[in-house]
Every structure is written in structure tokens, then in C-alpha cells.
Design a protein around this motif. Structure first.
Motif, PDB file in Angstrom:
ATOM      1  N   HIS A  37      82.537  50.940 106.611  1.00 30.91           N
ATOM      2  CA  HIS A  37      81.976  49.750 107.265  1.00 30.91           C
ATOM      3  C   HIS A  37      80.478  49.914 107.509  1.00 30.91           C
ATOM      4  O   HIS A  37      79.710  48.948 107.369  1.00 30.91           O
ATOM      5  CB  HIS A  37      82.706  49.476 108.583  1.00 30.91           C
ATOM      6  N   TRP A  82      78.706  49.207 104.291  1.00 35.03           N
ATOM      7  CA  TRP A  82      78.655  47.771 103.993  1.00 35.03           C
ATOM      8  C   TRP A  82      77.530  47.078 104.747  1.00 35.03           C
ATOM      9  O   TRP A  82      76.866  46.200 104.213  1.00 35.03           O
ATOM     10  CB  TRP A  82      79.987  47.122 104.339  1.00 35.03           C
ATOM     11  N   PHE A 106      85.379  51.745  98.268  1.00 28.06           N
ATOM     12  CA  PHE A 106      85.516  50.719  99.297  1.00 28.06           C
ATOM     13  C   PHE A 106      84.316  49.784  99.242  1.00 28.06           C
ATOM     14  O   PHE A 106      83.173  50.220  99.332  1.00 28.06           O
ATOM     15  CB  PHE A 106      85.606  51.358 100.688  1.00 28.06           C
ATOM     16  N   THR A 107      84.579  48.494  99.076  1.00 26.66           N
ATOM     17  CA  THR A 107      83.508  47.510  99.002  1.00 26.66           C
ATOM     18  C   THR A 107      83.971  46.202  99.614  1.00 26.66           C
ATOM     19  O   THR A 107      85.175  45.913  99.648  1.00 26.66           O
ATOM     20  CB  THR A 107      83.079  47.266  97.542  1.00 26.66           C
ATOM     21  N   ARG A 108      83.049  45.415 100.086  1.00 25.21           N
ATOM     22  CA  ARG A 108      83.398  44.123 100.655  1.00 25.21           C
ATOM     23  C   ARG A 108      83.986  43.206  99.594  1.00 25.21           C
ATOM     24  O   ARG A 108      83.588  43.249  98.429  1.00 25.21           O
ATOM     25  CB  ARG A 108      82.162  43.455 101.247  1.00 25.21           C
ATOM     26  N   ARG A 109      84.899  42.352 100.034  1.00 24.70           N
ATOM     27  CA  ARG A 109      85.480  41.383  99.110  1.00 24.70           C
ATOM     28  C   ARG A 109      84.429  40.374  98.665  1.00 24.70           C
ATOM     29  O   ARG A 109      84.355  39.978  97.516  1.00 24.70           O
ATOM     30  CB  ARG A 109      86.640  40.633  99.794  1.00 24.70           C
ATOM     31  N   ARG A 110      83.575  39.958  99.603  1.00 29.19           N
ATOM     32  CA  ARG A 110      82.528  38.999  99.289  1.00 29.19           C
ATOM     33  C   ARG A 110      81.203  39.518  99.835  1.00 29.19           C
ATOM     34  O   ARG A 110      81.159  40.384 100.690  1.00 29.19           O
ATOM     35  CB  ARG A 110      82.820  37.627  99.917  1.00 29.19           C
ATOM     36  N   HIS A 154      78.779  41.158  98.409  1.00 30.69           N
ATOM     37  CA  HIS A 154      78.082  42.216  97.706  1.00 30.69           C
ATOM     38  C   HIS A 154      77.444  41.679  96.418  1.00 30.69           C
ATOM     39  O   HIS A 154      78.001  40.826  95.744  1.00 30.69           O
ATOM     40  CB  HIS A 154      79.055  43.347  97.325  1.00 30.69           C
ATOM     41  N   ARG A 195      79.506  45.994  93.135  1.00 30.92           N
ATOM     42  CA  ARG A 195      80.954  45.931  93.146  1.00 30.92           C
ATOM     43  C   ARG A 195      81.547  47.085  92.342  1.00 30.92           C
ATOM     44  O   ARG A 195      80.944  47.567  91.393  1.00 30.92           O
ATOM     45  CB  ARG A 195      81.412  44.589  92.551  1.00 30.92           C
ATOM     46  N   ASP A 233      93.159  50.010 100.985  1.00 28.68           N
ATOM     47  CA  ASP A 233      92.811  49.308  99.747  1.00 28.68           C
ATOM     48  C   ASP A 233      91.295  49.206  99.625  1.00 28.68           C
ATOM     49  O   ASP A 233      90.551  49.569 100.546  1.00 28.68           O
ATOM     50  CB  ASP A 233      93.447  47.916  99.732  1.00 28.68           C
ATOM     51  N   HIS A 244      89.193  46.859  99.824  1.00 31.66           N
ATOM     52  CA  HIS A 244      88.475  46.012 100.770  1.00 31.66           C
ATOM     53  C   HIS A 244      88.860  46.307 102.226  1.00 31.66           C
ATOM     54  O   HIS A 244      88.431  45.598 103.136  1.00 31.66           O
ATOM     55  CB  HIS A 244      88.749  44.532 100.465  1.00 31.66           C
ATOM     56  N   THR A 296      91.634  45.876 103.863  1.00 28.28           N
ATOM     57  CA  THR A 296      92.378  44.814 104.548  1.00 28.28           C
ATOM     58  C   THR A 296      93.650  45.354 105.196  1.00 28.28           C
ATOM     59  O   THR A 296      94.222  44.703 106.064  1.00 28.28           O
ATOM     60  CB  THR A 296      92.776  43.718 103.546  1.00 28.28           C
TER      61      THR A 296
END
Length: 263
Positions: A48, A51, A202-206, A208, A213, A242, A244, A246
Motif C-alpha cells: 500500500h 501504491w 501487487f498493483t492497484r486495479r486502477r 496505475h 501494471r 491476490d 490487487h 482485495t
């Protein structure tokens, strides 16, 4: 009576290594006021934090092969002396690990006993903290050589965390962690289990940028082979994570166990 003595010694050794302190901050196994979930929590927090800086986080998860049986008595005693642990505790440890034998029984027949030259007993209360002392130099060694990474360990489970702007930079950092950990382990007569090595991004879903990605085909060189980043959720220290974060897979697994318990 023997187990009682071992438990008392384990408490004494633990108190000393925590009071001074003598263990790495990244070690969570066999330590007071530190839990399994703390290890996963730190890894999640680092992702986090990455991110927020528009970075991505990559982790390389490894396992020390035959951890307790592989502890070299001489190396362990040397590490205890180097850390200036109480002399009585060192002498007790030397005697505890000396003149040990093992016997095998097959269908009621006991075979000839054989001397045990290495290792700490799997069932002893003192073995986990002795193993922590034996391996405490690993994280420090790697972090001094590979800058900008974080090491986490839970007994024989190891996790390396690297955060960077793109996948290639993360891969290079994790490859360096793998190489240095293998070198350190070999000097301690330990082996890292390549077959149990996993990697995750690990990366943000949106939000980035496209070049940040995860590129799942990216491979990390580990020893003589390569490890790809997992496409599905990765399980480490009991937590399914996972890409993202979640935790849908973790939730599903917990609910499945709960329903099975009710049935």
C-alpha cells in the motif's frame, strides 16, 4: 523433566535476545509479542505504501529446506558466542546438542541407533529460538548488499519485498535477494528450497500508469531456474493475497471452511 528444563532455557534465551536485542527486526517466528499475521500485515502495508508513491511491489517467497535438521551445531554455537549470549546458556546448548542418537522402529523391531551430528530436535521447546539465532544474519546480510529491499521471516519461511517504478526494476532486486540468500545459506550449511519458491506482484486495479501494471510473463532468476509471478492469489503464512489485495480468495477460503465446520 527434560522438557521442563528445555522450556525454561527457551524462555531464558528468548528473554536475552529480546532484551539486548540480538535478532533482526524482520524475524517474526519464535518471538514474543509477534505473530504470524504481523508478518503478512507488514507485507501488505509495504504494498500500500508503494501504491501511494505510484510504485508497484513484488515479493519473492522462499523456504529453508529441512530447517531444524540442517542446523550445524558448531555454526550455532559460534553465532551465540559472537552475540555474547550468556556463557551458561551456550554451554547448555553445546551439551544439549552433543552425543545425540536416533533409532528407527519398523513393525515393533528397533534398529541399530545412529549418531546425530547436526540439527536441533523438532519437538523441543528450545529449538525454534535456537534456529532464529542461527538464521538471524540472513536478513541483515542481504539488506546490506541489496539496498531498498525488506526481508521477513517466520521460522523457515522467508519473504523478500521490493518496491520500484516498474516490473523490471522489481525483478532485478528480487533476483539479487535470491542470489545473496542462497550464498549466505550455503555458508551456514543450509539450503533454500527452490521447488517451494513463489513470486507475486501487487498493483492497484486502477490508477496505475500502463507501464507500471504487472507483466506476468516476467521471470525471476532463482539459482539455476526461473520463477514467474503467480497469476492467481498467493498463499503465505496462512493468508491468500491476490494482485490487487482485495482478499476475495482469502474470504472465499475462510467461508468454505466455516460451512464445512457447520455441516
Amino acid at each position: 523433566m527434560g522438557k521442563v528444563v528445555e522450556k525454561v532455557v527457551a524462555e531464558m534465551v528468548s528473554d536475552e535476545v529480546e532484551r539486548r536485542p540480538l535478532l533482526s527486526d524482520g524475524q517474526f517466528g519464535s518471538r514474543k509479542k509477534r505473530s504470524v499475521i504481523d508478518t503478512a500485515g507488514i507485507m501488505i502495508d509495504r504494498a500500500h505504501s508503494a501504491w501511494r508513491e505510484e510504485n508497484i511491489a513484488g515479493v519473492l517467497l522462499r523456504d529453508i529446506k529441512a530447517a531444524f535438521p540442517s542446523v550445524a551445531r558448531g555454526r550455532l554455537v559460534h553465532a551465540m558466542k559472537a552475540k555474547q549470549i550468556d556463557g551458561d546458556l551456550i554451554r547448555w546448548t553445546e551439551r544439549f546438542l552433543s552425543d545425540r542418537t536416533v533409532e528407527m522402529g519398523i513393525e515393533g523391531n528397533v534398529l541399530q541407533s545412529h549418531p546425530v551430528e547436526a540439527g536441533v530436535p523438532q519437538s523441543s521447546p528450545v529449538s525454534p529460538i535456537l534456529f532464529a539465532i542461527h538464521t538471524t544474519g540472513l536478513i541483515k546480510w542481504v539488506k546490506e548488499i541489496v539496498h531498498g529491499v525488506e526481508g521477513l521471516s517466520l521460522v523457515e519461511d522467508l519473504g523478500w519485498v521490493a518496491t520500484r517504478k516498474d516490473v523490471n526494476q522489481v525483478v532485478r532486486k528480487l533476483e539479487a535477494c535470491a542470489a545473496e540468500s542462497i550464498e549466505w545459506a550455503s555458508r551456514q550449511y543450509l539450503k533454500v528450497d527452490t521447488a517451494k519458491t513463489e513470486a507475486a506482484l501487487f498493483t492497484r486495479r486502477r490508477g496505475h500508469k500502463k507501464h507500471l501494471r504487472p507483466k506476468l510473463p516476467a521471470k525471476i532468476k532463482v539459482g539455476d531456474g526461473f520463477v514467474q509471478f503467480n497469476k492467481e492469489a498467493t498463499r503465505w503464512v496462512g493468508v491468500w493475497m491476490d494482485a490487487h489485495l482485495t482478499f476475495k480468495e482469502h474470504h472465499n477460503c475462510c467461508m468454505k471452511k466455516a460451512r464445512a465446520a457447520e455441516a
